[in-house]
Design a protein around this motif. Structure first.
Motif, PDB file in Angstrom:
ATOM      1  N   VAL A  21       0.827  -1.195   0.000  1.00 33.48           N
ATOM      2  CA  VAL A  21       0.000   0.000   0.000  1.00 33.48           C
ATOM      3  C   VAL A  21       0.866   1.251   0.000  1.00 33.48           C
ATOM      4  O   VAL A  21       0.680   2.148  -0.817  1.00 33.48           O
ATOM      5  N   ALA A  22       1.824   1.304   0.922  1.00 30.54           N
ATOM      6  CA  ALA A  22       2.690   2.472   1.032  1.00 30.54           C
ATOM      7  C   ALA A  22       3.969   2.084   1.762  1.00 30.54           C
ATOM      8  O   ALA A  22       3.941   1.231   2.643  1.00 30.54           O
ATOM      9  N   THR A  23       5.073   2.731   1.379  1.00 28.04           N
ATOM     10  CA  THR A  23       6.344   2.518   2.065  1.00 28.04           C
ATOM     11  C   THR A  23       7.002   3.857   2.342  1.00 28.04           C
ATOM     12  O   THR A  23       6.713   4.870   1.681  1.00 28.04           O
ATOM     13  N   ILE A  24       7.891   3.844   3.335  1.00 25.96           N
ATOM     14  CA  ILE A  24       8.666   5.034   3.664  1.00 25.96           C
ATOM     15  C   ILE A  24      10.067   4.587   4.049  1.00 25.96           C
ATOM     16  O   ILE A  24      10.240   3.618   4.793  1.00 25.96           O
ATOM     17  N   ASP A  25      11.079   5.272   3.510  1.00 31.06           N
ATOM     18  CA  ASP A  25      12.448   4.863   3.817  1.00 31.06           C
ATOM     19  C   ASP A  25      13.057   5.770   4.883  1.00 31.06           C
ATOM     20  O   ASP A  25      12.405   6.694   5.387  1.00 31.06           O
ATOM     21  N   SER A  26      14.305   5.512   5.215  1.00 35.54           N
ATOM     22  CA  SER A  26      14.955   6.231   6.311  1.00 35.54           C
ATOM     23  C   SER A  26      15.121   7.715   6.021  1.00 35.54           C
ATOM     24  O   SER A  26      15.280   8.512   6.946  1.00 35.54           O
ATOM     25  N   GLY A  27      15.089   8.079   4.745  1.00 32.41           N
ATOM     26  CA  GLY A  27      15.199   9.487   4.379  1.00 32.41           C
ATOM     27  C   GLY A  27      13.861  10.183   4.253  1.00 32.41           C
ATOM     28  O   GLY A  27      13.800  11.372   3.930  1.00 32.41           O
ATOM     29  N   GLY A  28      12.783   9.428   4.486  1.00 30.34           N
ATOM     30  CA  GLY A  28      11.447  10.022   4.410  1.00 30.34           C
ATOM     31  C   GLY A  28      10.795   9.934   3.042  1.00 30.34           C
ATOM     32  O   GLY A  28       9.686  10.443   2.852  1.00 30.34           O
ATOM     33  N   THR A  77       8.598   8.483   0.255  1.00 28.37           N
ATOM     34  CA  THR A  77       7.419   7.618   0.299  1.00 28.37           C
ATOM     35  C   THR A  77       7.069   7.083  -1.087  1.00 28.37           C
ATOM     36  O   THR A  77       7.365   7.702  -2.113  1.00 28.37           O
ATOM     37  N   ASN A  78       6.428   5.924  -1.083  1.00 31.66           N
ATOM     38  CA  ASN A  78       5.923   5.317  -2.305  1.00 31.66           C
ATOM     39  C   ASN A  78       4.515   4.800  -2.021  1.00 31.66           C
ATOM     40  O   ASN A  78       4.239   4.326  -0.920  1.00 31.66           O
ATOM     41  N   TYR A  79       3.656   4.899  -3.025  1.00 32.20           N
ATOM     42  CA  TYR A  79       2.263   4.473  -2.844  1.00 32.20           C
ATOM     43  C   TYR A  79       1.814   3.605  -4.020  1.00 32.20           C
ATOM     44  O   TYR A  79       2.236   3.796  -5.164  1.00 32.20           O
ATOM     45  N   ALA A  80       0.928   2.689  -3.719  1.00 33.85           N
ATOM     46  CA  ALA A  80       0.263   1.952  -4.781  1.00 33.85           C
ATOM     47  C   ALA A  80      -0.612   2.931  -5.559  1.00 33.85           C
ATOM     48  O   ALA A  80      -1.169   3.870  -4.977  1.00 33.85           O
ATOM     49  N   ASP A  81      -0.743   2.702  -6.845  1.00 33.85           N
ATOM     50  CA  ASP A  81      -1.539   3.609  -7.677  1.00 33.85           C
ATOM     51  C   ASP A  81      -2.973   3.730  -7.160  1.00 33.85           C
ATOM     52  O   ASP A  81      -3.589   4.800  -7.247  1.00 33.85           O
ATOM     53  N   SER A  82      -3.484   2.656  -6.594  1.00 30.49           N
ATOM     54  CA  SER A  82      -4.878   2.630  -6.167  1.00 30.49           C
ATOM     55  C   SER A  82      -5.153   3.523  -4.959  1.00 30.49           C
ATOM     56  O   SER A  82      -6.310   3.831  -4.665  1.00 30.49           O
ATOM     57  N   VAL A  83      -4.103   3.943  -4.249  1.00 30.81           N
ATOM     58  CA  VAL A  83      -4.317   4.755  -3.050  1.00 30.81           C
ATOM     59  C   VAL A  83      -3.687   6.144  -3.144  1.00 30.81           C
ATOM     60  O   VAL A  83      -3.853   6.957  -2.225  1.00 30.81           O
ATOM     61  N   LYS A  84      -2.984   6.422  -4.215  1.00 31.25           N
ATOM     62  CA  LYS A  84      -2.335   7.728  -4.357  1.00 31.25           C
ATOM     63  C   LYS A  84      -3.356   8.850  -4.261  1.00 31.25           C
ATOM     64  O   LYS A  84      -4.432   8.789  -4.852  1.00 31.25           O
ATOM     65  N   GLY A  85      -3.000   9.864  -3.497  1.00 31.20           N
ATOM     66  CA  GLY A  85      -3.894  11.001  -3.319  1.00 31.20           C
ATOM     67  C   GLY A  85      -4.921  10.805  -2.222  1.00 31.20           C
ATOM     68  O   GLY A  85      -5.602  11.761  -1.846  1.00 31.20           O
ATOM     69  N   ARG A  86      -5.042   9.574  -1.711  1.00 29.36           N
ATOM     70  CA  ARG A  86      -6.018   9.293  -0.656  1.00 29.36           C
ATOM     71  C   ARG A  86      -5.346   8.860   0.654  1.00 29.36           C
ATOM     72  O   ARG A  86      -5.855   9.174   1.735  1.00 29.36           O
ATOM     73  N   PHE A  87      -4.249   8.126   0.565  1.00 26.15           N
ATOM     74  CA  PHE A  87      -3.555   7.621   1.747  1.00 26.15           C
ATOM     75  C   PHE A  87      -2.242   8.366   1.942  1.00 26.15           C
ATOM     76  O   PHE A  87      -1.595   8.760   0.961  1.00 26.15           O
ATOM     77  N   THR A  88      -1.845   8.504   3.201  1.00 25.15           N
ATOM     78  CA  THR A  88      -0.570   9.128   3.525  1.00 25.15           C
ATOM     79  C   THR A  88       0.143   8.311   4.593  1.00 25.15           C
ATOM     80  O   THR A  88      -0.427   8.060   5.662  1.00 25.15           O
ATOM     81  N   ILE A  89       1.378   7.926   4.307  1.00 24.20           N
ATOM     82  CA  ILE A  89       2.191   7.199   5.285  1.00 24.20           C
ATOM     83  C   ILE A  89       3.120   8.189   5.975  1.00 24.20           C
ATOM     84  O   ILE A  89       3.626   9.128   5.343  1.00 24.20           O
ATOM     85  N   SER A  90       3.319   8.002   7.270  1.00 23.53           N
ATOM     86  CA  SER A  90       4.215   8.865   8.014  1.00 23.53           C
ATOM     87  C   SER A  90       4.747   8.108   9.220  1.00 23.53           C
ATOM     88  O   SER A  90       4.242   7.040   9.561  1.00 23.53           O
ATOM     89  N   GLN A  91       5.767   8.663   9.847  1.00 23.15           N
ATOM     90  CA  GLN A  91       6.305   8.023  11.037  1.00 23.15           C
ATOM     91  C   GLN A  91       6.690   9.067  12.060  1.00 23.15           C
ATOM     92  O   GLN A  91       7.049  10.198  11.712  1.00 23.15           O
ATOM     93  N   ASP A  92       6.592   8.705  13.319  1.00 26.54           N
ATOM     94  CA  ASP A  92       6.977   9.558  14.428  1.00 26.54           C
ATOM     95  C   ASP A  92       8.086   8.830  15.170  1.00 26.54           C
ATOM     96  O   ASP A  92       7.831   7.878  15.911  1.00 26.54           O
ATOM     97  N   ASN A  93       9.325   9.259  14.947  1.00 26.26           N
ATOM     98  CA  ASN A  93      10.455   8.549  15.561  1.00 26.26           C
ATOM     99  C   ASN A  93      10.419   8.645  17.084  1.00 26.26           C
ATOM    100  O   ASN A  93      10.829   7.725  17.774  1.00 26.26           O
ATOM    101  N   ALA A  94       9.941   9.747  17.602  1.00 21.68           N
ATOM    102  CA  ALA A  94       9.896   9.922  19.060  1.00 21.68           C
ATOM    103  C   ALA A  94       8.933   8.934  19.709  1.00 21.68           C
ATOM    104  O   ALA A  94       9.137   8.517  20.847  1.00 21.68           O
ATOM    105  N   LYS A  95       7.902   8.556  18.973  1.00 21.34           N
ATOM    106  CA  LYS A  95       6.897   7.623  19.502  1.00 21.34           C
ATOM    107  C   LYS A  95       7.086   6.202  18.973  1.00 21.34           C
ATOM    108  O   LYS A  95       6.298   5.316  19.300  1.00 21.34           O
ATOM    109  N   ASN A  96       8.105   6.007  18.148  1.00 24.65           N
ATOM    110  CA  ASN A  96       8.346   4.686  17.543  1.00 24.65           C
ATOM    111  C   ASN A  96       7.090   4.150  16.867  1.00 24.65           C
ATOM    112  O   ASN A  96       6.714   2.978  17.056  1.00 24.65           O
ATOM    113  N   THR A  97       6.447   5.005  16.123  1.00 25.40           N
ATOM    114  CA  THR A  97       5.160   4.642  15.539  1.00 25.40           C
ATOM    115  C   THR A  97       5.093   5.022  14.065  1.00 25.40           C
ATOM    116  O   THR A  97       5.533   6.098  13.673  1.00 25.40           O
TER     117      THR A  97
END
Length: 123
Positions: free
Chosen positions: A48-55, A57-77
């Protein structure tokens, strides 16, 4: 042993939103790749979506513009914000992480996986 635990799934009507969370038991800073995957009954697991160490992101075509992946390093989430949900988004969503390797939507081999959280979208 690193453990991943998803939460935030549920049942919503088409057009609604959900935010999935993936809590990681250890510090996530520096993971080469983290991602969200889904599997619907009778279908193969898909990225569906990936995020690398540099931030990056990549998305499946079916979810582009609708889904957003993110990470909070302080919360390990890791998060997946899902908007404008469609019935075809119904699936078991799982998060995955790995300290090594490339980061792209087609990647399937990850060192660590969560158990998944169910998302059901009704029309």
């Amino acid at each position: 042993q690193v453990q991943l635990a998803e939460s935030g799934g549920g049942s919503v009507q088409a057009g609604g939103s959900l935010r999935l969370s993936c809590a990681v038991s250890r510090y996530i800073y520096g993971y080469a790749c983290m991602g969200w995957f889904r599997q619907a009954p009778g279908k193969e697991r898909e990225g569906v979506a990936t995020i690398d160490s540099g931030g990056t992101t990549n998305y499946a075509d079916s979810v582009k513009g609708r889904f957003t992946i993110s990470q909070d390093n302080a919360k390990n989430t890791l998060y997946l914000q899902m908007n404008s949900l469609k019935p075809e988004d119904t699936a078991m969503y799982s998060c995955a992480a790995d300290r090594f390797g490339g980061c792209y939507i087609g990647r399937r081999g990850f060192a660590y996986w969560g158990q998944g959280t169910q998302v059901t979208v009704s029309s």
